[in-house]
Structure formats: C-alpha cells, structure tokens
Design a protein around this motif. Structure first.
Motif, mmCIF file in Angstrom:
data_model
loop_
_atom_site.group_PDB
_atom_site.id
_atom_site.type_symbol
_atom_site.label_atom_id
_atom_site.label_comp_id
_atom_site.label_asym_id
_atom_site.label_seq_id
_atom_site.Cartn_x
_atom_site.Cartn_y
_atom_site.Cartn_z
ATOM 1 N N VAL A 168 0.808 -1.219 0.000
ATOM 2 C CA VAL A 168 0.000 0.000 0.000
ATOM 3 C C VAL A 168 0.841 1.268 0.000
ATOM 4 C CG1 VAL A 168 -1.759 1.268 1.255
ATOM 5 C CG2 VAL A 168 -1.893 -1.210 1.097
ATOM 6 N N LYS A 169 1.954 1.270 0.749
ATOM 7 C CA LYS A 169 2.714 2.509 0.898
ATOM 8 C C LYS A 169 3.352 2.919 -0.429
ATOM 9 C CE LYS A 169 1.790 3.057 5.135
ATOM 10 N NZ LYS A 169 0.891 4.152 5.504
ATOM 11 N N SER A 170 3.421 4.212 -0.633
ATOM 12 C CA SER A 170 4.010 4.697 -1.880
ATOM 13 C C SER A 170 5.463 5.121 -1.679
ATOM 14 C CB SER A 170 3.160 5.846 -2.420
ATOM 15 O OG SER A 170 3.969 6.888 -2.861
ATOM 16 N N ASN A 171 5.810 5.447 -0.421
ATOM 17 C CA ASN A 171 7.191 5.834 -0.138
ATOM 18 C C ASN A 171 8.092 4.611 -0.121
ATOM 19 O OD1 ASN A 171 9.592 6.430 1.521
ATOM 20 N ND2 ASN A 171 8.639 8.441 1.663
ATOM 21 N N LEU A 172 9.186 4.673 -0.868
ATOM 22 C CA LEU A 172 10.031 3.485 -1.021
ATOM 23 C C LEU A 172 10.665 3.057 0.290
ATOM 24 C CD1 LEU A 172 11.724 4.205 -4.443
ATOM 25 C CD2 LEU A 172 9.984 2.526 -3.931
ATOM 26 N N VAL A 173 11.045 4.028 1.139
ATOM 27 C CA VAL A 173 11.658 3.651 2.416
ATOM 28 C C VAL A 173 10.641 2.943 3.299
ATOM 29 C CG1 VAL A 173 12.715 4.539 4.511
ATOM 30 C CG2 VAL A 173 13.452 5.389 2.300
ATOM 31 N N LYS A 174 9.376 3.407 3.256
ATOM 32 C CA LYS A 174 8.336 2.725 4.036
ATOM 33 C C LYS A 174 8.151 1.301 3.528
ATOM 34 C CE LYS A 174 5.779 6.679 5.671
ATOM 35 N NZ LYS A 174 4.662 7.591 5.380
ATOM 36 N N LYS A 175 8.233 1.129 2.223
ATOM 37 C CA LYS A 175 8.145 -0.224 1.668
ATOM 38 C C LYS A 175 9.290 -1.093 2.175
ATOM 39 C CE LYS A 175 5.635 0.152 -2.607
ATOM 40 N NZ LYS A 175 5.483 -0.477 -3.874
ATOM 41 N N ILE A 176 10.477 -0.491 2.232
ATOM 42 C CA ILE A 176 11.637 -1.249 2.701
ATOM 43 C C ILE A 176 11.448 -1.635 4.169
ATOM 44 C CG2 ILE A 176 14.108 -1.094 3.164
ATOM 45 C CD1 ILE A 176 14.308 0.676 0.643
ATOM 46 N N ILE A 177 10.884 -0.699 4.960
ATOM 47 C CA ILE A 177 10.607 -1.024 6.365
ATOM 48 C C ILE A 177 9.609 -2.173 6.433
ATOM 49 C CG2 ILE A 177 9.571 -0.150 8.495
ATOM 50 C CD1 ILE A 177 10.645 2.634 7.685
ATOM 51 N N GLY A 178 8.588 -2.128 5.569
ATOM 52 C CA GLY A 178 7.609 -3.217 5.524
ATOM 53 C C GLY A 178 8.277 -4.542 5.231
ATOM 54 N N MET A 179 9.219 -4.511 4.284
ATOM 55 C CA MET A 179 9.929 -5.738 3.917
ATOM 56 C C MET A 179 10.695 -6.290 5.119
ATOM 57 S SD MET A 179 12.841 -6.103 1.037
ATOM 58 C CE MET A 179 14.112 -5.484 2.113
ATOM 59 N N SER A 180 11.306 -5.381 5.867
ATOM 60 C CA SER A 180 12.053 -5.807 7.051
ATOM 61 C C SER A 180 11.135 -6.459 8.076
ATOM 62 C CB SER A 180 12.745 -4.608 7.683
ATOM 63 O OG SER A 180 14.104 -4.649 7.409
ATOM 64 N N ILE A 181 9.948 -5.852 8.273
ATOM 65 C CA ILE A 181 8.993 -6.417 9.237
ATOM 66 C C ILE A 181 8.567 -7.813 8.764
ATOM 67 C CG2 ILE A 181 6.709 -6.133 10.272
ATOM 68 C CD1 ILE A 181 7.123 -3.118 10.032
ATOM 69 N N PHE A 182 8.325 -7.922 7.476
ATOM 70 C CA PHE A 182 7.923 -9.197 6.875
ATOM 71 C C PHE A 182 8.968 -10.279 7.167
ATOM 72 C CE2 PHE A 182 7.793 -12.095 3.257
ATOM 73 C CZ PHE A 182 6.449 -12.396 3.189
#
Lengths: 132, 505
Positions: free
Chosen positions: A30-44
């Motif tokens: 959902v997030k459009s900011n790439l760093v937020k996506k990267i944080i999501g990946m880390s949580i995953f």
C-alpha cells in the motif's frame, strides 16, 4: 468459534507472526514511499524469524548448554531446540544484506529522480515518455 | 581433488569473488582474466562431475565430514549435473560476450561488476548442488541479492525495476523459508533425502502442516521463477537492465528456480505425495496454460525487442511448470530437458539482442530495419535462436517441446498440448515480424532526416557488425542450439531418464 479462540490463545506465537507478516505485506503493497516499503519488507522478514525462534521454545525448559558437572545422559527434551536459532542467525544476515541492497537502490533512485515517492517517480516517467 | 569437486565448485568462486573485489583497487586490469579463469575452471569441473556421474552414479559430498541428516551434504546427481554445466557454460559465454559492453557501460565499476558476476554464479551453482533445504534458501538469496545488484547497476529505469524485483523476490524467498520451517516442525529434518524418507511415512503424507509447507514452498518458488500471474517483476527487471547483466540473469534465474521446483517436488515431497496424494497436478497445469497463453499474447503486444523476449521467458516458464505437473515421465523429461534448452535459447536471443543494442543503441522494433545487411552474423544467430524458440527441428527447442506435447497428450491434458502449439504459432508470428523488418525494410524508411540524404543504396547497408568478442560466443551458442538438438537422444537416455525417480509412469 470458541474453540478457534482457545486454539489461537494456546498458539499465540503463530498468531503474532501472521499479524506481523500482514503488517509487513500491507506496508509493501500500500505505501508509496520506497523507504516505508523497505521497512515493511524488514517487518515481513522479521516475522518469519520470530516464527522459527518461537517454534524452538519448550515451556519450562532451559537453554541448550550442558552443565559442567552433568553426569547423566543429556535428554534433548530438557532443552530448547537450538537449531532454529542457528538457522535464524543466517536468516538475519540475509535480511540485513537484503536491507542494504534495498537502501542502496533507494539511494540511487533518489539521486535519479529527486524523490522517494513512487507515485511522483511514475508521474515523472510518464511525462518523460510523453516527451520522447 | 576430484573427491572435493562439489565443494570446490562453490568455495572457489566465493573466494575468487573476494579476490576480484580486492584486486579492483590495486590492479583492475586483472579482474577480467581472473573472473574468466574462475568461471572457466567451474565449467571444467562441472563437466568433470557430469562425466563422473554418468560413469558411476551420483556424487555425494559431506561438508566437513559431518554425515547426512546432521551435516550439510552436496549431492550431484543426474538432475543437477547437467544443470551445473548449463549454469557455468552460460556464465562463461556471456562473460566473453559482454566484456566489451561492461568496459563501455561500467568502466569505473568493473571490479564491482565482476565480483557480483562471480557471486551470482556461486549462488546458482550452490542452489543446484546442495542437498539441504535450508542451505538452498541461503544460496537462493545469495544468487538473488547479486541478481538485484547486477540489474540495479544499470542506467535509467534499472534501479527502480530492480527495487521492485527485490521486494517481490524477498517475498518469494521468505515464503520458501516459511515452508521449510513448517516442514522442519513436521519432520525435524532439513536434509532433502531425509525429508523424502519422512514423507513416505503415512502420518506425514496426511498431515495438514506438510500440505501447507508444500503450498507455501511452491508459491515462493513460483514467485521467484515468475510464473504467471506472479510474473509482474520480471519484464521491467530484465528489459531495463544492462544487456551484460540481463543475458546472465534472464537465462539462469528462471531456469534454476524451475530446477529447484523439480528438486523440491521430486526429491523432497516425493512424486507419490505431489502427484498421488495432493492431486494438484491438474490445477497447476491449467495455471501453466494461462502462463503460456498470456505470456505469448503479451509478447505480441510489445514494441521493443527486450520486452518481447521477457514475455517469451514468461511463456517458457509456463511450459516447464506445466510439463512437471503433468506428472508423467514424458512431461517431466520434457520439463528437465527444457531447462537446458531454454537456458541456451534465452542466452542466444539475449546475446543477439545485446549485440544489436550495442550497435544501434535502441531495441525498438522500428530501429531494427535493415539489420540483416548491417549485422549479418548477429542476425543469423538471432534467427537460429528464434527458430529454436518457435520449435523448428533440428534445433533443440523442437525436441523438448515434442516431449512436452506427448506428455500432455499421454496425461490426457489436451489444453496444455494446444497451448504449446498456440504459443509456437505466436512465436512464429513474433519472430517473422522481426525478420521482415530486419530483412526487407531499409534503415532510412520512415526515419526521414537521419539517412535521407544518403542517396546511395550501398551506403545504407554498410556492415556495422558487433565486435568479434561478441560474435564468436554468439555463434557458439547458436551452434550449441543445433548440437543440443542433434544430441537430444543421448542427453535424454543417459542423463535425464536416470534423473527421474522410478514409479513415475
């Protein structure tokens, strides 16, 4: 219904990892900011590490270190399973490396487009395509 | 020495990668020869192991002398030995062909590029050689991470496509890891042979946990191989990357992932479970049919060469997944044979496309006009590659497609056989469209001022062939496609038939 809740309560570690995993996936999608996506990946990735480590746990048992003065045969059932922990050490290294590569790519993208918002980058690309 | 070859196959490139990385600071000129020597040695030892396997059966190497279920073993059997040769051969051929391209595009980052290149090969070789389910995950990530970097090192849209690939690829690898975790909870083992032994026990054959492990493991691998509809990352990542990277990553990643799928399906979950108990075959073949049809149709919609090739790769993934899930001897033979053939075909087409863009700086269809006259050698090799993808004998593409179609008919899955024929027809249209543009159209047509003032016909058709270092590997690959076709019988009877476990009709 009640049975399901009892089962979930008894195996709350699985519920926790699934929730964390969904949080990570949500951020990545959902997030459009790439760093937020990267944080999501880390949580995953962390959710899976949590899953592995929690499966090794045995209630009331101790860490897998044999006491110095132990004379009786070592019973595996008396100790927490060390193997998932060891596996996850490798997985942590892998996830750190993934994070590093992802951040490096994000930096490169930022230098190129001057933004980390995916929507803005796509708009940029569309207008470029329109020009050429 | 020979005894330690399986371990050296992974350790030597790993250490060479570090050396190359260090050398790039002191003596950057030595990077290429060292990389070349390392991958050449890998190819030589893979061929050595293949000969050994054909002569005296599978080679099992126990790391550090710790035997099977406890330690990590490397197993080179009839399935992995030929794939090892393919991986190292593709890497070597592409290295020779791309050295000029690497010099031009990454002159200041050559050392880094070669380091990543060797690490990628290390990961791929490791995935093929390992006999341990968790070890496979680690090597999968080594190959994937270097793959992202090799793609992201390119210019323009490459970093963005690479980051998207990284997100999806990480989800895929994590799913595989999760599946292995559930399998470990159920059985308490990570060794593939050991897991297969556990799978024969009735309590694991009926366990929901094992079924979940199977589904999630396979989903992870499907994401990694770009099976439709999980292919979203593939076209951009492979088409925006530098041709030097895409000609390495595109032929190897998808094919090695399919190898991993066959390995996990046949040697971890065992055929009795996958085809007998789960009965997922039929549904999976339909997904593969969708992959073939949509891949082909989307390829038809593209306007540039690399984009078109990436959608062909997606359709080919459908071929192999479908062939495997047919669950009969013919289908799996075709699928395993197609790993080898498709790696060679994809390499040939990507190298040719790389040579074209090296000269024309564009892979748009409208810039391919008159290329047969300007780059006759490249286009000849491209034609051979195209014929192989279409499936014209005696190129290798025909034979694997033949096994797959026969497998489809034997399994009573006519939809799959029809999809293969449909895809061949679409491929014929795709490539003959390019041949027409490249052979009959003149470069000046419709472009106006660029060539308009050259009145002389001859001048327009001047040969501007790619450098020799690109042409020779390309020609070898094209000849290899024909040689693979001619020796199909030997490959199938001596290697692939032995790779398929008994009990599959």
């Amino acid at each position: 219904m009640e049975q399901i809740f009892t089962a979930m309560g008894a195996k709350y570690n699985y519920v926790a990892y699934i929730i964390l995993m969904m949080v990570g996936l949500y951020a990545m999608i959902v997030k459009s900011n790439l760093v937020k996506k990267i944080i999501g990946m880390s949580i995953f990735q962390t959710s899976i590490i949590l899953f592995y480590v929690s499966t090794a746990y045995k209630t009331g048992k101790t860490i897998p270190i044999v006491p110095y003065d132990a004379h009786a045969a070592v019973q595996a059932a008396d100790f927490i399973n060390p193997l998932p922990h060891v596996l996850m050490l490798t997985a942590i290294v892998v996830s750190v490396a993934t994070l590093g590569v992802a951040l490096a790519l994000a930096m490169k993208i930022y230098r190129q487009y001057g933004t980390l918002e995916e929507d803005d980058i796509h708009e940029d690309l569309r207008s470029e395509e329109g020009k050429s | 020495m020979i005894r330690h070859l399986p371990a050296l196959l992974v350790i030597v490139p790993l250490l060479t990668a570090l050396t190359v990385s260090a050398l790039s600071w002191v003596a950057p000129r030595l990077c290429l020869p060292l990389t070349f020597g390392c991958i050449g040695a890998s190819l030589a030892s893979s061929i050595g192991i293949l000969v050994e396997v054909i002569k005296s059966g599978p080679v099992v190497y126990t790391m550090g002398g710790w035997s099977a279920p406890v330690g990590i073993v490397y197993v080179i059997d009839y399935l992995s030995a030929p794939v090892l040769v393919v991986v190292t051969a593709v890497a070597l051929i592409n290295l020779i062909a791309s050295s000029k391209q690497i010099d031009r595009d990454f002159s200041d980052k050559k050392g880094t590029f070669y380091t990543l290149y060797i690490l990628f090969v290390t990961g791929m070789v490791g995935i093929v050689a390992t006999g341990d389910a968790f070890n496979l995950y680690v090597l999968l990530e080594i190959a994937a991470l270097t793959g992202y970097s090799l793609i992201g090192i390119g210019h323009e849209r490459a970093p963005l496509s690479s980051l998207n690939y990284l997100f999806i690829g990480t989800i895929g690898a994590s799913f595989y890891l999760l599946g292995v975790g559930y399998l470990y909870i159920a059985t308490g083992s990570l060794n593939m042979a050991d897991l297969a032994r556990f799978m024969a026990m009735p309590e694991h054959g009926t366990s929901t946990m094992v079924m979940f492990a199977f589904i999630i493991c396979m989903t992870g691998l499907f994401i990694k191989m770009g099976l439709f509809p999980l292919h979203g990352w593939l076209p951009n990542a492979y088409s925006y990357a530098s041709p030097a990277s895409s000609a390495l990553v595109a032929p190897l990643t998808t094919k090695v992932m399919i190898y991993a799928m066959i390995r996990v399906g046949l040697y971890v979950f065992t055929p009795a479970y996958v085809f007998g108990r789960l009965q997922v075959g039929g549904a999976m073949v339909w997904i593969a049919v969708a992959a073939i049809v949509f891949g082909s149709l989307l390829a038809l919609a593209q306007k540039s060469l690399f984009k078109m090739l990436t959608y062909i790769v997606i359709a080919e993934v459908g071929y192999m997944v479908g062939g495997f899930f047919l669950g009969n001897r013919m289908g799996i033979t075709g699928s395993a044979l197609h790993i080898i053939n498709d790696a060679a075909m994809t390499l040939c087409l990507f190298l040719a496309a790389g040579a074209i863009t090296y000269r024309t700086k564009s892979d748009d269809f409208k810039d391919l006009k008159g290329l047969f006259h300007q780059m006759p050698f490249t286009m000849t090799a491209f034609t051979v590659g195209a014929l192989a993808v279409i499936g014209v004998p005696p190129t290798c593409g025909f034979f694997s497609k033949w096994y797959l179609i026969i497998g489809g008919i034997q399994a009573g899955h006519y939809g799959y056989a029809a999809a293969l024929i449909f895809s061949s027809l679409v491929n014929a249209v795709l490539f003959f469209r390019i041949f027409e543009t490249a052979y009959f159209d003149q470069p000046g047509d419709g472009k106006g001022h660029h060539h308009g003032h050259h009145k002389h016909h001859k001048h327009k058709n001047k040969m501007v062939e790619a450098p020799v270092s690109m042409i020779v590997p390309l020609m070898i690959t094209a000849l290899g496609l024909i040689a693979l076709g001619i020796y199909t019988g030997d490959i199938v009877t001596h290697v692939i038939q032995a790779a398929i476990p008994g009990g599959i009709a």
